[in-house]
Motif scaffolding. Structure first.
Motif, mmCIF file in Angstrom:
data_model
loop_
_atom_site.group_PDB
_atom_site.id
_atom_site.type_symbol
_atom_site.label_atom_id
_atom_site.label_comp_id
_atom_site.label_asym_id
_atom_site.label_seq_id
_atom_site.Cartn_x
_atom_site.Cartn_y
_atom_site.Cartn_z
ATOM 1 N N GLY A 32 0.831 -1.192 0.000
ATOM 2 C CA GLY A 32 0.000 0.000 0.000
ATOM 3 C C GLY A 32 0.870 1.247 0.000
ATOM 4 N N VAL A 33 0.255 2.383 -0.244
ATOM 5 C CA VAL A 33 0.973 3.658 -0.268
ATOM 6 C C VAL A 33 0.737 4.370 1.062
ATOM 7 C CG1 VAL A 33 1.194 5.898 -1.421
ATOM 8 C CG2 VAL A 33 0.729 3.822 -2.760
ATOM 9 N N ARG A 34 1.810 4.808 1.661
ATOM 10 C CA ARG A 34 1.725 5.537 2.926
ATOM 11 C C ARG A 34 2.613 6.780 2.855
ATOM 12 N NH1 ARG A 34 -1.975 2.744 3.107
ATOM 13 N NH2 ARG A 34 -2.681 1.333 4.763
ATOM 14 N N GLU A 35 2.289 7.745 3.706
ATOM 15 C CA GLU A 35 3.044 8.996 3.722
ATOM 16 C C GLU A 35 4.165 8.898 4.745
ATOM 17 O OE1 GLU A 35 0.527 12.425 3.732
ATOM 18 O OE2 GLU A 35 2.042 13.618 4.777
ATOM 19 N N THR A 51 4.775 0.630 0.301
ATOM 20 C CA THR A 51 5.364 -0.132 1.398
ATOM 21 C C THR A 51 4.609 -1.431 1.637
ATOM 22 O OG1 THR A 51 6.177 0.067 3.687
ATOM 23 C CG2 THR A 51 3.983 0.941 3.243
ATOM 24 N N THR A 52 5.228 -2.327 2.371
ATOM 25 C CA THR A 52 4.588 -3.593 2.720
ATOM 26 C C THR A 52 3.705 -3.377 3.945
ATOM 27 O OG1 THR A 52 6.482 -4.833 1.864
ATOM 28 C CG2 THR A 52 5.000 -5.990 3.371
ATOM 29 N N LEU A 53 2.407 -3.582 3.776
ATOM 30 C CA LEU A 53 1.484 -3.448 4.911
ATOM 31 C C LEU A 53 1.435 -4.737 5.728
ATOM 32 C CD1 LEU A 53 -1.494 -1.603 3.169
ATOM 33 C CD2 LEU A 53 0.444 -0.612 4.416
ATOM 34 N N SER A 54 1.558 -5.849 5.052
ATOM 35 C CA SER A 54 1.576 -7.136 5.769
ATOM 36 C C SER A 54 2.184 -8.196 4.863
ATOM 37 C CB SER A 54 0.165 -7.548 6.195
ATOM 38 O OG SER A 54 -0.642 -7.782 5.062
ATOM 39 N N TYR A 55 2.699 -9.223 5.494
ATOM 40 C CA TYR A 55 3.102 -10.404 4.710
ATOM 41 C C TYR A 55 2.875 -11.653 5.540
ATOM 42 C CZ TYR A 55 7.779 -10.340 7.059
ATOM 43 O OH TYR A 55 8.816 -10.337 7.969
#
Lengths: 164, 59
Positions: free
Chosen positions: A43-46, A56-60
């Motif tokens: 997802g995209v984060r600031e 960035t990786t939100l979860s794996y």
């Protein structure tokens, strides 16, 4: 890759990267006959430091297993960047691993060993690939696999360094 | 990288099918568990939680 919502605000969009059977994430077979379930949600984060937007990786979830059946899992690595409400977790609470076994010396009345959240850092898929080749002799598909993994690892390290 | 094109209804139908087959739950029941952040013990539930999260992300 499965889009998980398309929003005009990029920061609300995410994507699942995995092997799929139709729309269902599934494990895939490795060269040695063992199996790997590897799913990442991106997802995209600031950035808190410079305000830039980052993918960035939100979860794996990475799960090494002996065959196609989920119940044959051996080790599972988990990472979750945020709580269900969307708050960023402290770095120390984001990653852990599970081992599907019970050491003979482990107390019988303690929490079931496979349910323990063993502390771990965030690992890249490159680290997992290197582990499987080096420690479990899974045949690599390219001769220069170490160079490929090292290059990917270095790119990740450079990005992380810019964010801190 | 291939993009999986599917409607949210398709995802819910696939999740419902898998959940009923392997966990004895409906998709809605499973989605509720995942919304509350409960980490499943069952390895199949952990795999299906990835699909559930994708559905929740579309809400």
């Amino acid at each position: 890759m499965l889009p998980s919502g398309e929003h005009s605000d990029w920061r609300r969009s995410s994507w699942v990267v995995s092997a799929f059977d139709g729309v269902v994430p599934v494990p895939f077979e490795l060269e040695d006959g063992s199996w790997l379930f590897a799913a990442q949600t991106l997802g995209v984060r600031e950035s808190h430091t410079d305000g830039q937007l980052w993918l960035t990786t939100l979860s794996y979830t990475y799960q090494w297993q002996s065959d196609r059946d989920d119940g044959s899992w051996i080790v599972r690595w988990c990472y979750q960047r945020e709580t269900p409400s969307g708050a960023t977790k402290p770095a120390s609470e984001r990653a852990h691993l599970h081992v599907n076994g019970v050491p003979s010396a482990y107390a019988q009345d303690a929490k079931h060993f496979p349910k323990l959240h063993l502390p771990a850092g965030r690992i890249g898929i490159e680290d997992l690939a290197a582990f499987l080749v080096r420690e479990h002799s899974v045949p690599a598909r390219s001769e220069n696999w170490e160079d490929v993994l090292e290059e990917a690892h270095q790119i990740f390290a450079n990005i992380q360094a810019r964010r801190t | 990288m291939e993009v999986v094109e599917a409607s949210t209804e398709d995802l819910i139908a696939a999740l419902d099918d898998e959940c009923r087959k392997t966990l004895g739950l409906s998709a809605q029941d499973f989605l509720e568990l995942v919304r509350h952040g409960e980490e499943p013990d069952d390895p199949t539930a952990i795999r299906l939680a990835v699909l559930a999260q994708a559905i929740i992300g579309r809400e």
